[in-house]
Design a protein around this motif. Structure first.
Motif, mmCIF file in Angstrom:
data_model
loop_
_atom_site.group_PDB
_atom_site.id
_atom_site.type_symbol
_atom_site.label_atom_id
_atom_site.label_comp_id
_atom_site.label_asym_id
_atom_site.label_seq_id
_atom_site.Cartn_x
_atom_site.Cartn_y
_atom_site.Cartn_z
ATOM 1 N N PRO A 12 15.710 -25.851 -23.304
ATOM 2 C CA PRO A 12 14.495 -26.598 -23.627
ATOM 3 C C PRO A 12 14.686 -28.080 -23.336
ATOM 4 O O PRO A 12 15.790 -28.605 -23.472
ATOM 5 C CB PRO A 12 14.315 -26.366 -25.124
ATOM 6 N N LEU A 14 13.360 -31.201 -24.920
ATOM 7 C CA LEU A 14 12.609 -31.683 -26.070
ATOM 8 C C LEU A 14 11.919 -32.995 -25.728
ATOM 9 O O LEU A 14 12.425 -33.792 -24.946
ATOM 10 C CB LEU A 14 13.543 -31.856 -27.264
ATOM 11 N N SER A 15 10.767 -33.218 -26.326
ATOM 12 C CA SER A 15 9.994 -34.423 -26.001
ATOM 13 C C SER A 15 10.771 -35.694 -26.322
ATOM 14 O O SER A 15 10.584 -36.720 -25.667
ATOM 15 C CB SER A 15 8.642 -34.425 -26.711
ATOM 16 N N GLU A 28 11.172 -33.733 -35.681
ATOM 17 C CA GLU A 28 10.282 -33.337 -34.579
ATOM 18 C C GLU A 28 10.996 -32.380 -33.636
ATOM 19 O O GLU A 28 10.408 -31.395 -33.175
ATOM 20 C CB GLU A 28 9.795 -34.561 -33.807
ATOM 21 N N ASP A 29 12.259 -32.665 -33.352
ATOM 22 C CA ASP A 29 13.029 -31.769 -32.485
ATOM 23 C C ASP A 29 13.144 -30.381 -33.122
ATOM 24 O O ASP A 29 13.019 -29.368 -32.432
ATOM 25 C CB ASP A 29 14.417 -32.340 -32.207
ATOM 26 N N GLU A 31 11.029 -28.982 -35.138
ATOM 27 C CA GLU A 31 9.722 -28.334 -34.996
ATOM 28 C C GLU A 31 9.544 -27.768 -33.587
ATOM 29 O O GLU A 31 8.998 -26.673 -33.406
ATOM 30 C CB GLU A 31 8.598 -29.324 -35.312
ATOM 31 N N GLU A 32 10.016 -28.501 -32.582
ATOM 32 C CA GLU A 32 9.907 -28.010 -31.207
ATOM 33 C C GLU A 32 10.805 -26.795 -30.988
ATOM 34 O O GLU A 32 10.431 -25.856 -30.282
ATOM 35 C CB GLU A 32 10.234 -29.126 -30.214
ATOM 36 N N ARG A 35 9.008 -23.867 -32.361
ATOM 37 C CA ARG A 35 7.963 -23.374 -31.446
ATOM 38 C C ARG A 35 8.584 -22.579 -30.295
ATOM 39 O O ARG A 35 8.046 -21.554 -29.873
ATOM 40 C CB ARG A 35 7.112 -24.532 -30.932
#
Length: 117
Positions: A12, A14-15, A28-29, A31-32, A35
């Motif tokens: 992945p 991550l944003s 946030e990571d 949560e990604e 998902r």
């Protein structure tokens, strides 16, 4: 060799990888990653995963193990070359307080510039 053992590799992005150094959020990571695991479970039938973190990605793995919603899917966690960039900066810098913040800002700008290239 990996596929012969029934494993697949998913990397992945991550944003937080593109926001610049020192600006990401471990929550946030996590949560990604949740998902991603939801997608792998529902669309690919994946029931077990091994998480591998490299460098500061190790922090993501550890945080995920603490707060992740699908942590029951995690069969293994691998931490390769774990490091905290902020901690490393504090250990290698003789600066403190405002000087540390200025150095952190400088490196964030440098990372942003490199990503933009």
């Amino acid at each position: 060799a990996v596929s012969q053992g029934g494993w697949r590799v998913v990397q992945p992005v991550l944003s937080s990888s593109y926001r610049g150094w020192g600006t990401g959020s471990l929550d946030e990571d996590a949560e990604e990653i949740d998902r991603l695991l939801e997608c792998l479970a529902s669309q690919r039938g994946v029931s077990e995963v091994a998480l591998l973190g490299h460098s500061t990605g190790c922090q993501d793995v550890v945080r995920y193990l603490k707060v992740g919603k699908r942590v029951s899917m995690v069969r293994a966690a691998l931490l390769q070359a774990p490091v905290s960039d902020r901690e490393a900066l504090s250990l290698t810098s003789s600066s403190s307080g405002e000087d540390f913040d200025a150095a952190l800002h400088k490196y964030r700008q440098m990372a942003t510039s490199m990503i933009a290239e």
